[in-house]
Design a protein around this motif. Structure first.
Motif, PDB file in Angstrom:
ATOM      1  N   THR A 149     -11.951   0.166   1.431  1.00  0.00           N
ATOM      2  CA  THR A 149     -11.042   1.032   2.191  1.00  0.00           C
ATOM      3  C   THR A 149      -9.592   0.686   1.858  1.00  0.00           C
ATOM      4  O   THR A 149      -9.202  -0.487   1.925  1.00  0.00           O
ATOM      5  CB  THR A 149     -11.262   0.857   3.719  1.00  0.00           C
ATOM      6  N   CYS A 150      -8.806   1.701   1.516  1.00  0.00           N
ATOM      7  CA  CYS A 150      -7.405   1.449   1.177  1.00  0.00           C
ATOM      8  C   CYS A 150      -6.621   1.012   2.412  1.00  0.00           C
ATOM      9  O   CYS A 150      -6.692   1.667   3.463  1.00  0.00           O
ATOM     10  CB  CYS A 150      -6.786   2.731   0.590  1.00  0.00           C
ATOM     11  N   ASP A 151      -5.863  -0.075   2.298  1.00  0.00           N
ATOM     12  CA  ASP A 151      -5.076  -0.593   3.435  1.00  0.00           C
ATOM     13  C   ASP A 151      -4.040   0.434   3.879  1.00  0.00           C
ATOM     14  O   ASP A 151      -3.689   0.508   5.047  1.00  0.00           O
ATOM     15  CB  ASP A 151      -4.278  -1.849   3.027  1.00  0.00           C
ATOM     16  N   ARG A 152      -3.523   1.185   2.897  1.00  0.00           N
ATOM     17  CA  ARG A 152      -2.375   2.046   3.193  1.00  0.00           C
ATOM     18  C   ARG A 152      -2.790   3.397   3.785  1.00  0.00           C
ATOM     19  O   ARG A 152      -2.221   3.832   4.763  1.00  0.00           O
ATOM     20  CB  ARG A 152      -1.586   2.249   1.904  1.00  0.00           C
ATOM     21  N   CYS A 153      -3.800   4.049   3.166  1.00  0.00           N
ATOM     22  CA  CYS A 153      -4.106   5.421   3.615  1.00  0.00           C
ATOM     23  C   CYS A 153      -5.538   5.583   4.124  1.00  0.00           C
ATOM     24  O   CYS A 153      -5.905   6.657   4.569  1.00  0.00           O
ATOM     25  CB  CYS A 153      -3.828   6.412   2.489  1.00  0.00           C
ATOM     26  N   GLY A 154      -6.346   4.530   4.029  1.00  0.00           N
ATOM     27  CA  GLY A 154      -7.728   4.635   4.531  1.00  0.00           C
ATOM     28  C   GLY A 154      -8.677   5.294   3.539  1.00  0.00           C
ATOM     29  O   GLY A 154      -9.853   5.500   3.861  1.00  0.00           O
ATOM     30  N   GLY A 155      -8.165   5.628   2.353  1.00  0.00           N
ATOM     31  CA  GLY A 155      -9.005   6.284   1.329  1.00  0.00           C
ATOM     32  C   GLY A 155     -10.151   5.385   0.881  1.00  0.00           C
ATOM     33  O   GLY A 155     -10.089   4.152   1.028  1.00  0.00           O
ATOM     34  N   HIS A 156     -11.201   6.021   0.345  1.00  0.00           N
ATOM     35  CA  HIS A 156     -12.375   5.239  -0.080  1.00  0.00           C
ATOM     36  C   HIS A 156     -12.627   5.325  -1.579  1.00  0.00           C
ATOM     37  O   HIS A 156     -13.586   4.757  -2.075  1.00  0.00           O
ATOM     38  CB  HIS A 156     -13.623   5.708   0.667  1.00  0.00           C
ATOM     39  N   GLU A 157     -11.784   6.085  -2.283  1.00  0.00           N
ATOM     40  CA  GLU A 157     -11.994   6.231  -3.729  1.00  0.00           C
ATOM     41  C   GLU A 157     -10.961   5.428  -4.488  1.00  0.00           C
ATOM     42  O   GLU A 157      -9.767   5.504  -4.177  1.00  0.00           O
ATOM     43  CB  GLU A 157     -11.850   7.704  -4.103  1.00  0.00           C
TER      44      GLU A 157
END
Ligand code: AMP
Length: 219
Positions: A149-157
């Motif tokens: 999970t991206c720390d900044r935007c919550g993205g998963h890719e």
């Protein structure tokens, strides 16, 4: 402020450029990102440069110089910009001076990040970025706080660059030492070069760069 960030691949130019943008209101211009966007969009330029980039070699001066010239006159560059990955040859450095002069601009400083080759190979091999927001990570030095999970935007890719592998990095380092390093003497001769220790931690490198730039701005 108009700046050039110089240094070998994975020296931390992208990370530092983003931090300096936040502090000084500049815009990061990364020619590598622009070229990758051309490849992703399947443009004629993208088709031309794809294999060259995959092999870790430099794209022709003509292509990048024209691309950059069109970019620096866009309105978002009015408050200044940080060039990341350009110039990479003395030819490009000279072209940059000429295009800035033509547009009534000057270069305020050239900041070099000094990093050992051995450290770069380790850095490159573990790099990845968030596909949604572009935040940079590293398997060992900067993993996501929550796995996947991206720390900044919550993205998963996440994306790993096709040229970020041990074989291609060797070619990219050769290109840096033979074609890009001569730029250092070009800028040193005109008193514009400032070097910092890029082997230090990320925050220390940012502190060294901002110390130089704050001093420059108050001069
Ligand atoms: P970078 O993202 O800066 O590591 O660049 C990735 C690749 O894009 C390089 O290995 C080159 O193939 C190409 N590239 C980026 N910027 C330039 C440039 N200024 N001149 C020539 N090739 C470039």
């Amino acid at each position: 402020m108009r700046l050039v960030l110089l240094g070998p691949p994975a020296a931390g130019k992208g990370t530092q450029a983003k931090r300096l943008d936040d502090r000084y209101g500049t815009v990061q211009i990364a020619t590598g990102d622009m070229l990758r966007a051309e490849i992703a969009a399947g443009t004629p330029i993208g088709l031309k440069v794809k294999e060259v980039m995959r092999a870790g070699q430099l794209v022709s001066d003509d292509i990048v110089i024209h691309m950059l010239e069109a970019r620096i006159v866009r309105p978002d560059c009015a408050k200044g910009f940080i060039l990341d990955g350009f110039p990479r040859t003395v030819e490009q450095a000279k072209a940059l001076d000429a295009m800035l002069a033509k547009n009534g601009m000057t270069l305020d400083a050239v900041l070099e990040l000094k990093v050992d080759d051995a450290a770069l190979i380790e850095r490159v091999a573990g790099r990845f970025t968030c596909a949604s927001c572009g935040e940079g990570y590293h398997d060992k030095f900067k993993p996501t706080k929550v796995p996947g999970t991206c720390d900044r935007c919550g993205g998963h890719e996440f994306i790993r660059r096709p040229d970020d592998n041990r074989e291609t990095i060797a070619a990219r380092l050769v290109a840096y030492h033979t074609q890009t390093e001569p730029i250092l003497a070009y800028y040193a001769a005109s008193g514009r070069l400032k070097s910092v220790d890029g082997m230090a931690g990320m925050d220390q490198v940012t502190a060294s760069l901002t110390a130089i730039l704050d001093q420059l701005r108050s001069a």
